[in-house]
Each structure stands twice: as structure tokens, then as C-alpha cells.
Motif scaffolding. Structure first.
Motif, PDB file in Angstrom:
ATOM      1  N   ASP A  23      -9.107   4.505  -3.108  1.00 28.18           N
ATOM      2  CA  ASP A  23      -9.288   5.204  -1.844  1.00 28.18           C
ATOM      3  C   ASP A  23     -10.734   5.210  -1.379  1.00 28.18           C
ATOM      4  O   ASP A  23     -11.017   5.603  -0.245  1.00 28.18           O
ATOM      5  N   GLY A  25     -12.247   2.321  -1.367  1.00 29.96           N
ATOM      6  CA  GLY A  25     -12.420   0.914  -1.037  1.00 29.96           C
ATOM      7  C   GLY A  25     -12.806   0.057  -2.232  1.00 29.96           C
ATOM      8  O   GLY A  25     -13.286  -1.065  -2.068  1.00 29.96           O
ATOM      9  N   PRO A 181       5.914  -5.980   2.443  1.00 35.44           N
ATOM     10  CA  PRO A 181       6.128  -4.927   3.435  1.00 35.44           C
ATOM     11  C   PRO A 181       6.467  -5.439   4.832  1.00 35.44           C
ATOM     12  O   PRO A 181       7.127  -4.744   5.598  1.00 35.44           O
ATOM     13  N   PRO A 226      -2.108  -2.465  12.160  1.00 35.85           N
ATOM     14  CA  PRO A 226      -3.082  -1.517  11.614  1.00 35.85           C
ATOM     15  C   PRO A 226      -3.257  -1.804  10.128  1.00 35.85           C
ATOM     16  O   PRO A 226      -2.283  -2.068   9.437  1.00 35.85           O
ATOM     17  N   SER A 227      -4.480  -1.770   9.657  1.00 41.05           N
ATOM     18  CA  SER A 227      -4.717  -2.072   8.245  1.00 41.05           C
ATOM     19  C   SER A 227      -3.925  -1.131   7.351  1.00 41.05           C
ATOM     20  O   SER A 227      -3.851   0.069   7.611  1.00 41.05           O
ATOM     21  N   GLU A 228      -3.365  -1.714   6.305  1.00 37.98           N
ATOM     22  CA  GLU A 228      -2.539  -0.946   5.364  1.00 37.98           C
ATOM     23  C   GLU A 228      -3.070  -1.127   3.953  1.00 37.98           C
ATOM     24  O   GLU A 228      -3.690  -2.154   3.650  1.00 37.98           O
ATOM     25  N   PRO A 229      -2.768  -0.175   3.057  1.00 37.82           N
ATOM     26  CA  PRO A 229      -3.162  -0.379   1.656  1.00 37.82           C
ATOM     27  C   PRO A 229      -2.519  -1.645   1.110  1.00 37.82           C
ATOM     28  O   PRO A 229      -1.376  -1.976   1.423  1.00 37.82           O
ATOM     29  N   GLY A 230      -3.269  -2.370   0.318  1.00 34.34           N
ATOM     30  CA  GLY A 230      -2.786  -3.639  -0.208  1.00 34.34           C
ATOM     31  C   GLY A 230      -2.545  -3.574  -1.695  1.00 34.34           C
ATOM     32  O   GLY A 230      -2.581  -2.499  -2.299  1.00 34.34           O
ATOM     33  N   CYS A 231      -2.292  -4.735  -2.296  1.00 33.77           N
ATOM     34  CA  CYS A 231      -2.133  -4.798  -3.739  1.00 33.77           C
ATOM     35  C   CYS A 231      -2.447  -6.212  -4.193  1.00 33.77           C
ATOM     36  O   CYS A 231      -2.349  -7.162  -3.404  1.00 33.77           O
ATOM     37  N   PRO A 251      -9.967  -7.145  -0.994  1.00 33.31           N
ATOM     38  CA  PRO A 251     -10.060  -5.894  -0.242  1.00 33.31           C
ATOM     39  C   PRO A 251      -8.856  -4.991  -0.470  1.00 33.31           C
ATOM     40  O   PRO A 251      -7.736  -5.465  -0.624  1.00 33.31           O
ATOM     41  N   THR A 252      -9.114  -3.699  -0.462  1.00 33.59           N
ATOM     42  CA  THR A 252      -8.063  -2.738  -0.800  1.00 33.59           C
ATOM     43  C   THR A 252      -7.118  -2.450   0.359  1.00 33.59           C
ATOM     44  O   THR A 252      -6.018  -1.950   0.145  1.00 33.59           O
ATOM     45  N   ILE A 253      -7.573  -2.705   1.589  1.00 32.09           N
ATOM     46  CA  ILE A 253      -6.688  -2.567   2.736  1.00 32.09           C
ATOM     47  C   ILE A 253      -6.808  -3.832   3.583  1.00 32.09           C
ATOM     48  O   ILE A 253      -7.783  -4.572   3.463  1.00 32.09           O
ATOM     49  N   ARG A 258       2.128  -9.095   5.251  1.00 34.96           N
ATOM     50  CA  ARG A 258       2.410  -9.556   3.896  1.00 34.96           C
ATOM     51  C   ARG A 258       3.867  -9.969   3.823  1.00 34.96           C
ATOM     52  O   ARG A 258       4.755  -9.122   3.913  1.00 34.96           O
TER      53      ARG A 258
END
Lengths: 290, 218
Positions: A23, A25, A181, A226-231, A251-253, A258
Motif C-alpha cells: 500500500d 507502492g 480481472p 482507473p489504476s487497480e492493485p496488481g499482482c 509496479p503495485t498498481i 489484465r
């Protein structure tokens, strides 16, 4: 003590990664070939999270000072100890003056070099993993250089050693993915391409992300999302249609759709794909989580 | 379709879940997302290693906890059901001193039709909300930038943006924590460290925080 006498082009210290700070980044980082890392640490009687050298791209050399026990694995390389070839996945005692030399990478991308007790670099934000973009962790937040001296830790989990001989992160088999997603934004043709084509890892690939060459995937979204949390393992499709897989320092978001996510069980094999290596994706169903 | 009353929970890979509050960026949805993130963190669901809020979504990560995703989703849904929404959002106010001497200051003035003094005034008069962190550790996306300063990103990103650069693009502004390639317009620099791994809270600005830029003399 381990002296870096001939630094490979790309080597960093990694453990299993830095959790709890996404959270802010901060990506998790950590060894890309986690399966091999866990197997080597078990072999050496280390804690799962003992830090090791993640060595990539090409050869180099280390010299030991004092007694130590090492093991290596992952990429297939020509490795010698004082001019004698040594085998991966084997407990190897070393002592003062011994030199380990890696001559070349035959297959795979990352060679994990582990030591009993782990590499003892300072813990930064609860992890010894290196994140180059922020200059944190590992050795001063950077790649290894000639002259670096790596301390060896003393904490071990047990004296009994165990190695999972079934771990083979160079095995060629499809890379399994689940629906991402934004899977429904992609056309049937895009899915057929993704699953039906022999894909290749691009030369433009590193610990932040691997581009995939040779395919273009169309999707039905015009504007960026809109940017979203990634993995790690997320297969993103930017506007140009060429996939980028988020990797451990990525990058985390993000705002790219995807289409799929690589199964964690196959991430180590995917991470070991070197530039130019071919592979295929296979879709697997996920138990409903909604 | 997700809405704030019944957020959609979907897998994000096989060891994380994505909660979707809506599909467009609005202040309300952003606030709800941050509220959900806060409540999920406080609930301390077993196996959760990270909770990340963004503009319209919240990621809940189970890492290598070996909790089956179906089980994790049940626990998460139960927490979501118990969340009461709130209109208010308490957060830290963070003042960031800025020397407005950025490489793009003149160009921004020219393209927006404002004087340089007005660019500085408009940028520093707004109180911004941090929507999300990402791109780099400590890089907080702040909004909403006044429409008078709205410009698309630079067509060609810079190879090297100096550490501490205060920049704008679209309706957002941000501080670059490290030297990095970047495509936003540079208005100035701050000496404050927006990311310090030695601090208890390494990131200076977290989602939901309010931020003001304060004009500093060089």
C-alpha cells in the motif's frame, strides 16, 4: 565471508520478499525462482526465508573466506569450484581460498546461490530483498559489484537437510493461467491467440516485467482503466496489444487491462524463461471465489 | 455490476482478491475504497499480508498463507457486510515545501495561458487528496489538479526526472520519490523525502491523506 571477485552483469541479494508494504507502492520483490530458493534452503537446513544470491545473465566468480556450506540451482550453468565441475542441488562444503566460478548460462535466467546461514545483509522494511528502483535492501540497494564482501549468517533451522528433487523450474510445460480481472473485455480471437500461439519472452524483459513477443491482443476498452492493485504474474495488455507480464519488482498498481494471471505454482518456471524462450499458456479454471 | 452497496469480489490471481466499488473515478467511490481498505486491515483476517486501495478497487493479498481462495473470499465477504459506510474521512494533512523552479514551468505557463506566478499560485492553493500509491514506492497520485493546469503527459517521457520533483499530468499531481524516467510536467522540487525506508512509515503520503504544496524560497 564471500568475496565477489568477478561480478556477473546482474546479481542481487533476495529472500522470499517484502510483504506488508504494497500500500506504500512497494513491490514484494524477492527471488523470482521461488521454488528453487525454497528447495535450496531446505537442502541447507536454512530457514525458508534465508537470503541468497540471485545471479542472472552471465558468468562471474566468488571467493570464500572461512568455512561455509553452499548449494546452487535454477538456471543450468557451467559451475566449477577451483576448476572442478560441481553439481546443482548438492550440499557443497567450501573453505578459505575456494573459488566458485560460473562460466556461462546454458538454459534459464536465474541461478540461485545459497549458503547455510543465509547471506547476512541488513534487513530493510522487514526483508533482505533488493529493490533496485528504490535502492533498498540487499547490498546497498544495488547489484553486486567487484569487491563486495558478503557476510554469512549463523541462523539455521535444523541440522537435517531435505531436498525436493521434483523441483525443476526449467521443465517445459504450458504455463497455467487463470482469467484475469478484465478477462471479459477481450475478444474470442484474443483468447484464441493467447492460448493457441507459441509465445516468446522478449529481450525487453527484466524483474519489473517480461514483454511477450509476437502477439497482439485486441480488447474492447478504449480509454485506460482507473489504476487497480496488481499482482506478480498479471498479464497486462497495453493499448498496443503486446502483453507485459508484471514481475517481482513491477509496479503495485496499474491501469492496463489484465486478461489473465499466471498461477503461482507456475511462476518460478515462467520466471526462468530467458529472452527468446518459447512457451504456451494454458487456461485453468479457478474455484469460484465470489 | 459492482456498486458501493454490494462490492464485487473477484480473484486477483490465485492468492489475492479484488474488491470493486465502482467503475468510474469519483470522490465518493475513492472514499469508500479507502474505508473498505481500512476496515479490512482492522479486521485482521487470517492470512492477509497486504491491503491496497486504489481509485475504485481494493486488493486483498493472502501471499503464501495457503488459505484457499474460496475460504478467503468467505471471510472477506463477511467483513465487507459488516462495514458501515461513513461520510467523513480522517487523515493526516501533509505540507510539502516546494521550490518552484521546475524544467517545465515555463512551458506549462505558455501552454495553459497562465503566468508563471499564476501556475504556482493555482498549484499551491489547492488541497489535494491522495488517491493511490504506485508506480514507485511512495509515489502518491494526488488530485484533483485545477482544470486550468490540466495538460496531457509529455509526448516523450524524460529519461531522468530528478528525485523530489513535483509534477503534474492530467488532473493529478505527484512527487517523484526517486530519480526515474517520467512523463509528467516538472514544476519544482521538494527537499522533503517522500519515501524513507528508515522511517516507521516509509511513505510520507498514504491514500486518503490530504496534501498542500507550500511555496518555498530557493
Amino acid at each position: 565471508m564471500i568475496h565477489v571477485i568477478d561480478a556477473p552483469p546482474f546479481a542481487t541479494i533476495q529472500d522470499l520478499g517484502r510483504t506488508g508494504f504494497r500500500d506504500s507502492g512497494v513491490p514484494v520483490s524477492g527471488v523470482a525462482d521461488r521454488d528453487t530458493a525454497l528447495a535450496l534452503n531446505a537442502l541447507l537446513g536454512n530457514d525458508d526465508n534465508a537470503a541468497m544470491i540471485e545471479w542472472a545473465v552471465a558468468g562471474g566468480a566468488l571467493r570464500f573466506d572461512g568455512d561455509a556450506t553452499i548449494a546452487f540451482g535454477g538456471a543450468r550453468c557451467d559451475v566449477k569450484l577451483n576448476d572442478s565441475p560441481i553439481d546443482p542441488a548438492t550440499v557443497i562444503p567450501v573453505s578459505t581460498g575456494d573459488e566458485l566460478r560460473v562460466a556461462r548460462f546454458v538454459r534459464g535466467r536465474f541461478l540461485n546461490v545459497a549458503v547455510r546461514g543465509g547471506i547476512d545483509v541488513p534487513v530493510v522494511m522487514r526483508s533482505r530483498s533488493t529493490l533496485l528502483s528504490a535502492g533498498i535492501g540487499g547490498v546497498e540497494g544495488r547489484r553486486l559489484r567487484n569487491g563486495d564482501e558478503l557476510c554469512i549468517g549463523t541462523e539455521v533451522r535444523s541440522d537435517t537437510t531435505h531436498f525436493d528433487a521434483s523441483v525443476d523450474t526449467l521443465a517445459q510445460a504450458p504455463i497455467r493461467v487463470t482469467r484475469g480481472p478484465q478477462a471479459e473485455l477481450f475478444t474470442g480471437a484474443a483468447w484464441n491467440t493467447l492460448l493457441g500461439t507459441e509465445l516468446r519472452v522478449s529481450r525487453t524483459s527484466d524483474r519489473t516485467g517480461y514483454r511477450i513477443d509476437g502477439v497482439e491482443l485486441l480488447h474492447s476498452t478504449g480509454d485506460a482503466l482507473p489504476s487497480e492493485p496488481g499482482c506478480v504474474g498479471a498479464v497486462q495488455i497495453p493499448g498496443g496489444g503486446e502483453p507485459i507480464v508484471i514481475m517481482h519488482d513491477g509496479p503495485t498498481i496499474g491501469g492496463y487491462p489484465r486478461i489473465a494471471v499466471i498461477c503461482t505454482a507456475d511462476l518460478s518456471r515462467f520466471a526462468q524463461l530467458a529472452p527468446g524462450d518459447a512457451f504456451r499458456f494454458e487456461l485453468v479454471r479457478q474455484p469460484a471465489a465470489g | 455490476m459492482a456498486d458501493a452497496a454490494s462490492p464485487d469480489i473477484a480473484p486477483l490471481g490465485d492468492d489475492a482478491l479484488l474488491v470493486t466499488l465502482g467503475s468510474t473515478i469519483t470522490r465518493e467511490i475513492g472514499r469508500r475504497a479507502r474505508n473498505v481498505a481500512r476496515c479490512v486491515r482492522e479486521a485482521r483476517i487470517p492470512g492477509v499480508t497486504d491491503v491496497v486501495s486504489s481509485y475504485t478497487t481494493v486488493g486483498v493479498y493472502f501471499g503464501a498463507s495457503h488459505v484457499p481462495l474460496t475460504e478467503a473470499a468467505v471471510a472477506l465477504r463477511s467483513v465487507l457486510a459488516s462495514i458501515s459506510d461513513t461520510d467523513t474521512e480522517s487523515s493526516a494533512l501533509i505540507e510539502v515545501p516546494v521550490v518552484y523552479d521546475g524544467a517545465d514551468l515555463s512551458e506549462v505557463a505558455q501552454r495553459t495561458g497562465l503566468s508563471i506566478d499564476d501556475v504556482i499560485r493555482v498549484h499551491s492553493e489547492t488541497t489535494y487528496r491522495a488517491y493511490a500509491l504506485g508506480f514507485q514506492p511512495g509515489f502518491a497520485y494526488l488530485g484533483e489538479l485545477d482544470a486550468a493546469l490540466a495538460l496531457p503527459r509529455r509526448a516523450t517521457p524524460r529519461i531522468r526526472v530528478p528525485r523530489g520533483s513535483v509534477a503534474i499530468a492530467g488532473r493529478q499531481t505527484a512527487v517523484y520519490p526517486f530519480q526515474t524516467p517520467g512523463g509528467w510536467h516538472l514544476l519544482g522540487t521538494t527537499p522533503v523525502s517522500v519515501f524513507d525506508p528508515e522511517r516507521d512509515q516509509p511513505a510520507l503520503i498514504l491514500p486518503g491523506d490530504t496534501v498542500r504544496f507550500v511555496v518555498m524560497q530557493p
